[in-house]
Design a protein around this motif. Structure first.
Motif, short mmCIF file in Angstrom:
data_model
loop_
_atom_site.label_atom_id
_atom_site.label_comp_id
_atom_site.label_asym_id
_atom_site.label_seq_id
_atom_site.Cartn_x
_atom_site.Cartn_y
_atom_site.Cartn_z
N TYR A 181 0.85 10.03 -8.74
CA TYR A 181 1.09 8.96 -8.68
C TYR A 181 2.15 8.17 -8.69
O TYR A 181 3.08 8.11 -9.53
CB TYR A 181 -0.02 8.17 -9.19
CG TYR A 181 -1.58 8.40 -9.45
CD1 TYR A 181 -1.76 9.00 -10.89
CD2 TYR A 181 -2.30 7.90 -8.83
CE1 TYR A 181 -3.38 9.06 -10.84
CE2 TYR A 181 -3.46 8.12 -8.92
CZ TYR A 181 -4.05 9.36 -9.92
OH TYR A 181 -5.68 9.12 -10.24
N GLN B 154 0.85 -1.17 0.06
CA GLN B 154 0.06 -0.21 -0.02
C GLN B 154 0.82 1.51 0.37
O GLN B 154 1.59 1.51 1.05
CB GLN B 154 -1.15 -0.33 0.94
CG GLN B 154 -2.06 -1.47 1.64
CD GLN B 154 -2.87 -0.92 2.09
OE1 GLN B 154 -2.10 -0.99 3.31
NE2 GLN B 154 -3.68 -1.37 2.10
N GLN C 226 -2.86 6.14 -4.22
CA GLN C 226 -4.67 7.03 -4.81
C GLN C 226 -3.91 8.19 -5.54
O GLN C 226 -5.19 8.47 -5.80
CB GLN C 226 -4.88 6.95 -3.24
CG GLN C 226 -5.09 8.05 -2.47
CD GLN C 226 -3.41 8.41 -2.00
OE1 GLN C 226 -3.14 7.64 -1.79
NE2 GLN C 226 -3.37 9.17 -1.53
#
Length: 129
Positions: free
Chosen positions: A95, A3, A121
């Motif tokens: 990003y 993540q 994100q």
């Protein structure tokens, strides 16, 4: 699963600077080559810069070469993008992403979205004229 969380975006005037950060808690961060992309409304995702897992080699698109600088700190699991001399056309969502291999192999730095596996994100950068 890795993540990624980007931060540091904002609204600035033309000519200003920003530093974007991309952090992860994944212990495998230092195994990945990393990249920065951006996407403006109605446009494809655009490659900006990439850096090897060690930080020893970098690559930039012609559009940002000389104005943006990619770096990383593996001790902090953080990737950076320094944005200088910003222009209104730099307005986009930015990003960060990991390469698709995560194996520290020596290979040309990936420059297309399909060569990247995990994505953050995004963080919005808006440059006013």
């Amino acid at each position: 699963q890795v993540q990624l969380v980007e931060s540091g975006g904002g609204l600035v005037q033309a000519g200003a600077s920003l530093r974007l950060s991309c952090t992860t808690s994944a212990r495998t961060f230092s195994f990945y080559d990393m990249g920065w992309f951006r996407q403006a409304p109605g446009k494809d995702r655009e490659f900006l810069a990439a850096i090897t897992w060690s930080g020893g080699r970098t690559w930039y698109s012609d559009a940002v070469k000389g104005r943006f600088t990619i770096s990383r700190d593996n001790t902090k699991n953080t990737l950076y993008l320094q944005l200088n001399s910003l222009k209104p056309e730099d307005t986009a969502v930015y990003y960060c992403a990991t390469d698709q291999w995560g194996d520290r192999a020596v290979r040309p730095l990936p420059i297309t979205p399909s060569q990247y596996k995990y994505w953050g994100q995004g963080t919005q950068v808006t440059v006013s004229s």
